[in-house]
Design a protein around this motif. Structure first.
Motif, PDB file in Angstrom:
ATOM      1  N   GLU A 303      56.987   8.001  -8.755  1.00  0.00           N
ATOM      2  CA  GLU A 303      56.699   9.163  -7.922  1.00  0.00           C
ATOM      3  C   GLU A 303      55.725   8.728  -6.838  1.00  0.00           C
ATOM      4  O   GLU A 303      54.540   8.509  -7.123  1.00  0.00           O
ATOM      5  CB  GLU A 303      56.103  10.274  -8.787  1.00  0.00           C
ATOM      6  CG  GLU A 303      55.845  11.579  -8.063  1.00  0.00           C
ATOM      7  CD  GLU A 303      55.230  12.632  -8.978  1.00  0.00           C
ATOM      8  OE1 GLU A 303      55.304  13.826  -8.639  1.00  0.00           O
ATOM      9  OE2 GLU A 303      54.654  12.255 -10.028  1.00  0.00           O
ATOM     10  N   PRO A 304      56.163   8.582  -5.598  1.00  0.00           N
ATOM     11  CA  PRO A 304      55.286   8.045  -4.550  1.00  0.00           C
ATOM     12  C   PRO A 304      54.176   8.998  -4.121  1.00  0.00           C
ATOM     13  O   PRO A 304      53.108   8.553  -3.714  1.00  0.00           O
ATOM     14  CB  PRO A 304      56.250   7.763  -3.392  1.00  0.00           C
ATOM     15  CG  PRO A 304      57.405   8.682  -3.621  1.00  0.00           C
ATOM     16  CD  PRO A 304      57.534   8.823  -5.108  1.00  0.00           C
ATOM     17  N   THR A 305      54.425  10.296  -4.209  1.00  0.00           N
ATOM     18  CA  THR A 305      53.429  11.260  -3.723  1.00  0.00           C
ATOM     19  C   THR A 305      53.200  12.364  -4.754  1.00  0.00           C
ATOM     20  O   THR A 305      53.687  13.499  -4.575  1.00  0.00           O
ATOM     21  CB  THR A 305      53.874  11.875  -2.384  1.00  0.00           C
ATOM     22  OG1 THR A 305      55.185  12.454  -2.560  1.00  0.00           O
ATOM     23  CG2 THR A 305      53.922  10.825  -1.289  1.00  0.00           C
ATOM     24  N   PRO A 306      52.472  12.076  -5.827  1.00  0.00           N
ATOM     25  CA  PRO A 306      52.190  13.120  -6.825  1.00  0.00           C
ATOM     26  C   PRO A 306      51.186  14.133  -6.275  1.00  0.00           C
ATOM     27  O   PRO A 306      50.433  13.823  -5.342  1.00  0.00           O
ATOM     28  CB  PRO A 306      51.594  12.324  -7.980  1.00  0.00           C
ATOM     29  CG  PRO A 306      50.942  11.153  -7.323  1.00  0.00           C
ATOM     30  CD  PRO A 306      51.832  10.797  -6.165  1.00  0.00           C
ATOM     31  N   PRO A 307      51.143  15.329  -6.829  1.00  0.00           N
ATOM     32  CA  PRO A 307      50.146  16.315  -6.405  1.00  0.00           C
ATOM     33  C   PRO A 307      48.731  15.794  -6.670  1.00  0.00           C
ATOM     34  O   PRO A 307      48.524  14.973  -7.571  1.00  0.00           O
ATOM     35  CB  PRO A 307      50.449  17.531  -7.278  1.00  0.00           C
ATOM     36  CG  PRO A 307      51.849  17.336  -7.749  1.00  0.00           C
ATOM     37  CD  PRO A 307      52.055  15.872  -7.839  1.00  0.00           C
ATOM     38  N   GLU A 308      47.784  16.264  -5.904  1.00  0.00           N
ATOM     39  CA  GLU A 308      46.399  15.833  -6.066  1.00  0.00           C
ATOM     40  C   GLU A 308      45.918  16.150  -7.490  1.00  0.00           C
ATOM     41  O   GLU A 308      46.126  17.244  -8.006  1.00  0.00           O
ATOM     42  CB  GLU A 308      45.507  16.544  -5.042  1.00  0.00           C
ATOM     43  CG  GLU A 308      44.066  16.058  -5.056  1.00  0.00           C
ATOM     44  CD  GLU A 308      43.227  16.724  -3.972  1.00  0.00           C
ATOM     45  OE1 GLU A 308      42.010  16.524  -3.961  1.00  0.00           O
ATOM     46  OE2 GLU A 308      43.816  17.468  -3.139  1.00  0.00           O
ATOM     47  N   GLY A 309      45.296  15.155  -8.082  1.00  0.00           N
ATOM     48  CA  GLY A 309      44.763  15.332  -9.428  1.00  0.00           C
ATOM     49  C   GLY A 309      45.760  15.091 -10.535  1.00  0.00           C
ATOM     50  O   GLY A 309      45.403  15.149 -11.719  1.00  0.00           O
ATOM     51  N   GLN A 310      47.034  14.796 -10.197  1.00  0.00           N
ATOM     52  CA  GLN A 310      48.068  14.547 -11.209  1.00  0.00           C
ATOM     53  C   GLN A 310      48.463  13.073 -11.189  1.00  0.00           C
ATOM     54  O   GLN A 310      48.639  12.483 -10.125  1.00  0.00           O
ATOM     55  CB  GLN A 310      49.305  15.406 -10.938  1.00  0.00           C
ATOM     56  CG  GLN A 310      49.071  16.894 -11.118  1.00  0.00           C
ATOM     57  CD  GLN A 310      49.009  17.298 -12.579  1.00  0.00           C
ATOM     58  OE1 GLN A 310      49.774  16.823 -13.410  1.00  0.00           O
ATOM     59  NE2 GLN A 310      48.071  18.181 -12.914  1.00  0.00           N
ATOM     60  N   ALA A 311      48.588  12.489 -12.376  1.00  0.00           N
ATOM     61  CA  ALA A 311      49.012  11.092 -12.476  1.00  0.00           C
ATOM     62  C   ALA A 311      50.483  10.981 -12.074  1.00  0.00           C
ATOM     63  O   ALA A 311      51.298  11.839 -12.435  1.00  0.00           O
ATOM     64  CB  ALA A 311      48.822  10.584 -13.899  1.00  0.00           C
ATOM     65  N   PRO A 312      50.841   9.959 -11.303  1.00  0.00           N
ATOM     66  CA  PRO A 312      52.247   9.821 -10.889  1.00  0.00           C
ATOM     67  C   PRO A 312      53.131   9.405 -12.057  1.00  0.00           C
ATOM     68  O   PRO A 312      52.699   8.720 -12.985  1.00  0.00           O
ATOM     69  CB  PRO A 312      52.182   8.710  -9.837  1.00  0.00           C
ATOM     70  CG  PRO A 312      50.974   7.904 -10.206  1.00  0.00           C
ATOM     71  CD  PRO A 312      49.985   8.886 -10.773  1.00  0.00           C
TER      72      PRO A 312
END
Length: 477
Positions: A303-312
């Motif tokens: 996942e290249p762009t996970p949400p802020e604060g979430q591990a990819p």
């Protein structure tokens, strides 16, 4: 009058040829399994109505001539026959803990911290045709740890121990491959099975496998690590997937919380997929009996762009399967996603069949009962898989006209406004069955527990309906 066909097949066929020394024991097994199949989560005293039946069940489970292997033998043979109807199958393997409290737990082995019980290592055969239909259990091994404290040993000493737990992965691959024979089997395992010796043995024997990498191994391609070798691969495809919510499970007394899978919110994720071939270097802890390198294909899902604060999300999948086309790469990803079925299977054993709450006192009775539950849990899982994988199929292909008619009448009987259409699909029938089980549409797709409750309601009510209708027809004639 012939009985309506069962959606999940006849339970008797999964036990009828059990390897037991007396036909009376086989009949007792079938009777016990049938009572539990109707209500898998019920305790034995509640499931078995008479004192005589309860005493017979406890005697059967504790009988020295009864073994878990013997109980499971006909189901495994039936699973192989089902597998032979498919061009390829996934063999999904994993381990779970069964923990027990009180005095019975004290008589078992140690788990983590203060908990007691044993490990169950299972292999589940699953169709590789895109429908992910669970075909049955092809392997079950129980591991009971010693109460003796482990002496401090370095990794070299651990590797030389012929009783080390990690060997269970290789034993399961060999035993399931032997059973399945000429069936094209692809072994699917999580990162705990990322063992150089196991990967080598499967490669030598020509076994198919998809194993999630659990360590950043050295590779020859870039004189670096696996993560570096796959970091800049060409993106072959992208996928939008729904990630389920994940919470941190409560630790049992004396146990450290798991750091493998942290909590996350339910969300949509955009994943990118690339691949390449690499040569893994033999680790220093591995003996020279194994080659200096082994070539494997690697599929990277990230996942290249996970949400802020979430591990990819990131998987590195080591595989024997070809990666020459986009379709082949996609099939490897789908193959690994099949691994989640065994997590659902463990949930079916523990929750759907309430295995850990059973008041059985010895390892013998617990293991014999687990062999029965292993089949019942598969049937729970199969019902949902049929719903999700064969929605557009005609319902009368798997349910029978009489039982479909009974389902339509039962829905009217409970006051459901939405009954079955004239030519219902599997999806129509399963949604109707789910409503009998108390499913609320706003809760999303029905799970295996609610489907099983509805299915048992239909079988019970439908048997009376079909019998009564048959008597009416005879009276009219």
């Amino acid at each position: 009058m012939e009985e309506a066909p069962s959606i999940v097949g006849e339970l008797r066929e999964e036990f009828v040829d059990a390897e037991l020394p007396d036909w009376r024991l086989r009949e007792r097994l079938i009777g016990l399994a049938s009572e539990l199949d109707a209500a898998p989560a019920k305790s034995l005293p509640r499931a078995l109505k008479t004192t005589a039946a309860r005493e017979a069940a406890y005697r059967f489970l504790g009988n020295r001539r009864v073994t878990a292997k013997g109980i499971l033998a006909p189901h495994m043979a039936a699973t192989v026959q089902r597998a032979q109807q498919h061009e390829a199958v996934y063999v999904v393997s994993d381990t779970t803990e069964f923990s027990f409290s009180g005095e019975r737990g004290a008589r078992l082995g140690r788990l983590q911290g203060e908990t007691r019980g044993f490990l169950g290592h299972f292999a589940l055969a699953v169709s590789a045709d895109g429908k992910r239909r669970p075909l049955g259990v092809v392997g079950m091994e129980l591991l009971v740890r010693s109460e003796e404290r482990k002496q401090h040993r370095n990794i070299y000493q651990c590797k030389k121990d012929p009783k080390r737990e990690s060997l269970r992965w290789a034993r399961m691959v060999e035993s399931t491959s032997e059973q399945l024979g000429q069936v094209h089997a692809i072994h699917v395992m999580d990162s705990e099975a990322d063992i150089y010796e196991l990967l080598t043995e499967m490669t030598r024997a020509g076994r198919g496998f998809i194993v999630r990498a659990g360590q950043d191994r050295l590779v020859t391609e870039c004189e670096g690590c696996l993560s570096e070798a796959v970091a800049n691969g060409e993106i072959l495809l992208e996928r939008d997937v729904a990630l389920s919510r994940r919470t941190v499970s409560r630790s049992k007394p004396g146990c450290k919380p798991s750091r493998r899978n942290g909590p996350r919110d339910a969300r949509r994720a955009r994943l990118q997929i690339s691949c390449r071939q690499v040569s893994l270097k033999r680790p220093k802890t591995c003996t020279t009996d194994y080659p200096g390198t082994i070539a494997v294909n690697v599929v990277r899902v990230f996942e290249p762009t996970p949400p802020e604060g979430q591990a990819p999300v990131e998987w590195q999948l080591l595989t024997s399967e070809p990666i020459t086309t986009v379709a082949e790469v996609a099939a490897i990803v789908d193959g690994y996603r099949t691994r989640w079925l065994i997590e659902e299977y463990f949930k079916a054993i523990k929750t759907g069949c309430a295995y850990e709450s059973r008041q059985l006192e010895s390892l013998r009775t617990l293991s014999n009962f687990l062999a029965i539950v292993a089949v019942l849990a598969w049937r729970l899982l199969l019902l949902r898989a049929i719903h999700r994988g064969e929605k557009d199929r005609r319902a009368d292909d798997i349910l029978g006209a009489d039982l479909l008619e009974a389902l339509a009448e039962r829905l009217k009987d409970i006051g459901e406004r939405k009954t079955l259409p004239p030519s219902p699909s599997v999806d129509d029938a399963m949604k109707g069955i789910a409503r009998l089980g108390g499913h609320i549409t706003s809760n999303g797709a029905p799970g295996w527990q609610v489907l099983w409750r509805g299915y048992q309601d239909l079988l019970t009510w439908g048997a009376g309906y079909i019998r009564g209708r048959s008597i009416t027809y005879r009276d009219q004639s």
